[in-house]
Structures are given as C-alpha cells and as structure tokens.
Scaffold this active site. Structure first.
Site, PDB file in Angstrom:
ATOM      1  N   ASP A  37       7.986 -17.661   3.159  1.00  0.00           N
ATOM      2  CA  ASP A  37       6.519 -17.684   3.294  1.00  0.00           C
ATOM      3  C   ASP A  37       5.821 -17.465   1.950  1.00  0.00           C
ATOM      4  OD1 ASP A  37       6.958 -15.015   2.858  1.00  0.00           O
ATOM      5  OD2 ASP A  37       5.899 -14.304   4.648  1.00  0.00           O
TER       6      ASP A  37
ATOM      7  N   ASP B 230       5.076   4.756  -2.938  1.00  0.00           N
ATOM      8  CA  ASP B 230       3.744   4.925  -3.499  1.00  0.00           C
ATOM      9  C   ASP B 230       2.891   5.651  -2.462  1.00  0.00           C
ATOM     10  OD1 ASP B 230       1.534   4.292  -5.326  1.00  0.00           O
ATOM     11  OD2 ASP B 230       2.790   2.598  -5.926  1.00  0.00           O
TER      12      ASP B 230
ATOM     13  N   ASP C 284      -0.771   7.654  -6.469  1.00  0.00           N
ATOM     14  CA  ASP C 284      -1.839   6.825  -7.016  1.00  0.00           C
ATOM     15  C   ASP C 284      -3.062   7.661  -7.417  1.00  0.00           C
ATOM     16  OD1 ASP C 284      -2.483   3.851  -7.218  1.00  0.00           O
ATOM     17  OD2 ASP C 284      -4.210   4.513  -6.047  1.00  0.00           O
TER      18      ASP C 284
ATOM     19  N   GLU D 225       0.032   9.413 -11.003  1.00  0.00           N
ATOM     20  CA  GLU D 225      -0.686   8.477 -11.869  1.00  0.00           C
ATOM     21  C   GLU D 225      -1.980   9.162 -12.272  1.00  0.00           C
ATOM     22  OE1 GLU D 225      -2.633   4.017 -11.997  1.00  0.00           O
ATOM     23  OE2 GLU D 225      -2.973   5.345 -10.313  1.00  0.00           O
TER      24      GLU D 225
ATOM     25  N   HIS E 253       2.576  -2.587 -12.772  1.00  0.00           N
ATOM     26  CA  HIS E 253       1.892  -3.688 -12.090  1.00  0.00           C
ATOM     27  C   HIS E 253       0.424  -3.812 -12.477  1.00  0.00           C
ATOM     28  CE1 HIS E 253       0.901  -0.081  -9.967  1.00  0.00           C
ATOM     29  NE2 HIS E 253      -0.058  -0.721  -9.321  1.00  0.00           N
ATOM     30  N   ASP E 254      -0.114  -2.869 -13.239  1.00  0.00           N
ATOM     31  CA  ASP E 254      -1.513  -2.920 -13.676  1.00  0.00           C
ATOM     32  C   ASP E 254      -1.661  -3.352 -15.133  1.00  0.00           C
ATOM     33  OD1 ASP E 254      -2.416  -1.917 -11.216  1.00  0.00           O
ATOM     34  OD2 ASP E 254      -2.196   0.165 -11.888  1.00  0.00           O
TER      35      ASP E 254
HETATM   36  C1  GLC Z   1      -3.911   2.554  -9.218  1.00  0.00           C
HETATM   37  C2  GLC Z   1      -2.974   1.420  -8.915  1.00  0.00           C
HETATM   38  C3  GLC Z   1      -3.745   0.142  -8.952  1.00  0.00           C
HETATM   39  C4  GLC Z   1      -4.828   0.207  -7.916  1.00  0.00           C
HETATM   40  C5  GLC Z   1      -5.695   1.452  -8.087  1.00  0.00           C
HETATM   41  C6  GLC Z   1      -6.499   1.707  -6.861  1.00  0.00           C
HETATM   42  O1  GLC Z   1      -4.430   2.480 -10.500  1.00  0.00           O
HETATM   43  O2  GLC Z   1      -1.904   1.425  -9.789  1.00  0.00           O
HETATM   44  O3  GLC Z   1      -2.928  -0.974  -8.745  1.00  0.00           O
HETATM   45  O4  GLC Z   1      -5.635  -0.936  -8.007  1.00  0.00           O
HETATM   46  O5  GLC Z   1      -4.931   2.608  -8.284  1.00  0.00           O
HETATM   47  O6  GLC Z   1      -5.667   2.080  -5.804  1.00  0.00           O
HETATM   48 CA    CA Z   2       8.514 -13.268   2.807  1.00  0.00          CA
END
Ligand code: GLC
Ligand code: CA
Length: 553
Positions: A26, A99, A200, A250, A323-324
C-alpha cells in the site's frame, strides 16, 4: 568511578515506520515490514530500536498527533503485529523504545472531543482553553509550525492552545487527572514489555501562567516551565523507577545546566535528553529556512561544551539527524560527489560515535543516504514545511518560490522521510506499490544490498564503528578532552580511561590538511583502530577520519 548502565553501552537505531519497509504494497511502511528487517538491524550491531509513533493517528503530523495511545494505526498493522515485533526483537536481543507524545494529543482523541463539547464538561480542563482578546486570540503566542498557537472553537467560542499544529491541542498537565491518565498508558505499554520511551517535546509540558496571560506569549516561554521537573519526578516515581528501562527526552531549548536537571545521574527524572544546540548551528534569521552552512568551530564548541559539561553527572545522547532534520551527510558532510559522500559519511560516524554518550543512528544514515532533490511542492508531505512556505512565501514574501524550494531541499523534514533504500529494485525495495512519498532517485547506487556486499561501504564502516564500542571501554566511559578548538578544518579530541587513551581526528573539509603537531598527541605505542582510507599518510586527506589507541603516558 564511572556508573555503568546498559543504555550507556548501547547504540540506538531510530525507525520512522512510514518510510522503513512496506510489507503489503500500500506504499506505507508497516510493523510486519520492520519485523522482516530485524535481522538487518541485528547484523548492523545496534541494541535498541526507537520506534517513531505507530499509534492510531489521523496523521496530520506524521503520527505525532495521536488519537488513541492504546491502539496501533491501521496503516501500520495490529496490536498483534506489535506484540510480534516485541517478541521477535527480544528474541534477537534487541530492545524496543516507543515514542511518547503527551505534550499534546490529536484533536480527534476522545479526550479532546469531550473537552471541546462544553465549558463545564468533566474533560474541559484537560486542555488549555482561554477567552479571546479584543476579537482575536488570547495573546500573541505563535506555534512552532507557524501562525498563532491559539485556535478558536465554534462550539463554545473559546480558544485552545496548540504549540504545534491546530490539530495537536496541548494537554493541561496542571490537571492531576491528565497526569494519572498518561502514567496509566505508560504502565500499560511497559507491562506489555517495551523497554523505554523517547519523550516528545517533554520540556514543554509545563506552561507558565504568564505565557498564557493576555500580555504574554512572546518568545519560547513554554520551554522548561515552572513545574516540569516536579512532573517528571512524579512520573519517575509513579512509573519509570518501577521498570528497568531507558528514557530520553526531546528537549529543544535546553542548555547544559538544564540538561543536568532532566538527566542528572541523581535527578530521578530521565536517563538522558537530546540537546538541540547542535541542530541550531546553521540557523539564521528565519530559523532553519536559510542557506547558511555551519562553522566547524561552532559545531566543535557546542559538542565539546556538552561533552565536558555533562561529564560525571549526566549522559549525552549523540545524534546528527532524526526524522525532523535533513540528512547528516548532506548537512554536515559533503554529498556533491560519490567519493566525498562515502568518505564524509564515515568521518561523521567516527566523530560522533567516539564521543561520550549513547549514539542514535537515524534510518538510512548507516548507508549515507542524502537529502532529496525536491522540485515542487507536490512532492512535499510535511505540515511544518507547508506552513513555513505559506508564511514565508505567500503571506510575507520573504522568499520567492525558487528561494524557498532551495531552503526546503536543504532543511525540510521530508529529506529524512523518503523511503529507506534497501536495494536497486523499483522504489528501492521499499514497496511494490506507490510509495507515500517519493524515493530518492539515487537509490539505484545508494542502497543496503549493494553496501552489504562491499567491505568498504558506509554500512560496513558503521558495523565496525559499533563493534569498537563493545571492545574498548574507553569509547563508552572515557573522559573527553578537545584539541585545537580554533581549527576551522579539523575536529580532534582525546578520550581517556585509567591508563588508556584514544585520539580521534576528523577532517571536516575536502582539503588535504597538514597538522605536523598531530604526532605529539598520539597515545603511547599508538595503534590505528579505524580509519576511512586504505593506506596511511602523514597529512590528513579530504574527510579523513582516524582513531588511535594506546597508553596514556
Ligand atoms: C517533535 C517531533 C516532531 C513533531 C513535534 C510535535 O519535535 O519530533 O516530529 O512534529 O514534536 O509533536
Ligand atoms: Ca504497508
């Protein structure tokens, strides 16, 4: 005497599930796909998987907007799949950290749906509601994702606070019921067998009253609020201390002194935090949306300050990317030729993994995956990027379209979110269907299958670097000391433990650099542990990295 913990000796690998491996065609990565790749991770040598959110989510912000913390997103699989993943990971000796996104929920979470319904409902106080001011929002606070941090709600005419997207209302941590509900969710996951949490924006959960007042809202007032340490100690007492886990917060906007409170060895809060000073090293007037390249002296100053600042009292988390962030090799190294891509990716791995702290590898970093040549907004999926485009191009004409596209190619979050490049099969072997976001066209040469066969690949080098951590305690516990802080080309430092010493030298430039004084820094009877050139030379060649090991005296 150093304090030993398993999470100090470990290497973490971050998976962004949507882009890791699709198993059913998908176009969306999923949990069964991750299970299929566990052997790859085991072979790489990592110890802990950090899974970006897999919970039920309308996916406005890549799953960081959660509508049910105890359900798995249908796109990613089922709770059975999740149990399988845990079991299969544990069988291989890999731990799994999830997370935890509890500064805010999705606006589709039942808590918020109930909260918005009426001013006097039982869940009203679970979120942060205020009356507007002079026909506008309660104050001038702005969202991290551009625009006001307040959105009016038709139902009751009041505004709710969201530090991120308007679909991500902030929870009211002042309310004890909210905190208890969060702790219950955490215990539920830990009882199921997960090995910890990445939390987060956890330093934003306590909002100072002043920041919410009508004359407040300037700057980043919600970072490190007045009760945040009280909440984390409570969370530690109620949940964390009852399990053998690792936690990482974070924490944007946290400096060394503050980090010692969150992650001090005797703070009873978290195992460690992510610092973001390094991520701001190339920021400018419009934050990351600029074309600046970092100065090596700034990068060294920041990293050295964290190394020496936390020494003996707290633990560093080491990362170039997540990922950011854009791709590490494109940002801190050099992806303009194949040769420099490979050399600089290995150099960056050396520089980071030999420091004191727990290293985090972001998926694809071990292949030297690069930023994506985005050409149009149609290829973008990230809400932060869209909002920034609207603000900087459409509303304020700070940049032209082309200028902004160049900045998106440099700094946009989608650079990190293109699919993992497994092989030279269509879509890099990520999916048989249409991927949810485009695959980087360089997958035909930059991919795991090719690199697994090549002992000189970036992947093979990562395996070696990870192994050094197991073989030499100095890599984990040695104390850090920087060399030549003013050198704009070379990053060098030593690590010392008992009678042993390690010297790490990294050339961050495409130039050949002479540093005749290097030899005087060599450990006694120095042996070369690892390097990214096949034969020795006196001068430091482009992006060369070397690690020497020997006696202290
Ligand atoms: C953190 C995450 C990010 C997200 C933000 C709000 O910074 O790493 O990807 O957009 O929080 O949750
Ligand atoms: Ca999939």
């Amino acid at each position: 005497m150093e304090i030993h913990n398993w999470w100090k000796e470990a290497v973490v690998y971050q998976i962004y599930p949507r882009s890791f491996q699709d198993s059913n065609g998908d176009g969306i990565g999923d949990i069964p796909g991750i299970i299929d790749r566990l052997d790859y991770l085991k072979d790489l040598g990592i110890d802990i998987i950090w899974l970006s959110p897999v919970y039920q989510s309308p996916n406005v912000d890549g799953g960081y907007d959660i509508s049910d913390y105890q359900a798995i997103s249908q796109e990613f699989g089922t709770m059975k799949d999740m149990e399988q993943l845990l079991q299969q990971a544990h069988l291989r000796g890999l731990r799994v950290v999830m997370d935890l996104v509890v500064n805010h929920t999705s606006d589709q979470h039942v808590w918020f749906i109930e909260s918005r319904r009426s001013k006097d409902g039982p869940k009203r106080d679970w979120y942060i509601w205020r009356d507007g001011c002079d026909g506008g929002p309660p104050n001038r606070m702005s969202s991290v994702f551009s625009g006001s941090a307040w959105t009016p709600d038709e139902e009751t005419g009041q505004y709710y606070l969201h530090l991120f997207a308007k679909e991500q209302p902030d929870l009211n941590w002042e309310n004890g019921e909210v905190r208890r509900a969060v702790y219950e969710i955490m215990r539920w996951w830990l009882d199921m067998g997960i090995d910890g949490f990445r939390m987060d924006v956890i330093n934003m959960i306590s909002k100072p009253a002043g920041a919410l007042a009508s004359d407040g809202g300037a700057g980043r007032e919600c970072v490190n609020g007045p009760r945040v340490h009280e909440y984390l100690r409570e969370m530690n007492r109620e949940v964390l201390s009852r399990y053998d886990i690792m936690t990482v917060g974070e924490t944007p906007g946290v400096a060394v002194e503050e980090a010692k409170k969150y992650g001090g060895f005797d703070s009873d809060e978290l195992s460690m935090v992510f610092q973001f000073e390094l991520m701001d090293v190339d920021a400018g007037v419009y934050g990351k949306w600029n074309q600046r390249r970092y100065m090596l002296t700034d990068l060294k100053r920041i990293l050295s300050q964290w190394q020496t600042g936390l020494e003996g009292c707290a633990w560093n988390s080491l990362f170039w990317s997540n990922h950011d962030q854009p791709r590490a090799v494109s940002r801190f190294g050099d992806d303009t030729s194949e040769e420099s891509r490979v050399l600089s990716a290995k150099m960056l791995a050396t520089c980071l993994h030999m420091m004191q702290g727990t290293p985090y590898i972001y998926q694809g970093e071990e292949l030297g995956m690069t930023n994506m040549p985005f050409n149009s907004l149609k290829e973008i999926r990230d809400i932060e990027t869209f909002n920034a485009y609207r603000e900087l191009v459409c509303e304020n004409s700070i940049y032209t379209h082309d200028e902004m596209m160049a900045r998106i190619r440099k700094s946009g979050r989608d650079n990190a979110r293109t699919p993992m490049q497994w092989s030279s099969a269509p879509n890099g072997g990520f999916t048989d269907g249409v991927p949810w976001i485009g695959v980087n066209p360089n997958y035909t040469s930059v991919n795991a299958a090719v690199q697994m066969r090549d002992p000189e690949s970036v992947l093979s080098y990562y395996k070696r670097i990870i192994r050094l951590r197991r073989q030499y305690p100095v890599v984990v516990y040695g104390s850090y000391s920087p060399l030549w802080p003013d050198d704009e080309k070379i990053f060098a430092y030593t690590r010392s433990l008992n009678d042993m010493r390690m010297l790490v030298i990294c050339n961050f430039t495409p130039d050949t650099v002479e540093r005749p004084d290097i030899e005087s820094c060599y450990p006694k009877d120095a042996e070369l542990l690892i390097g990214n050139y096949p034969f020795p030379a006196k001068a430091l060649r482009p992006f060369e990295a070397r690690v020497y090991y020997g006696g202290a005296a």
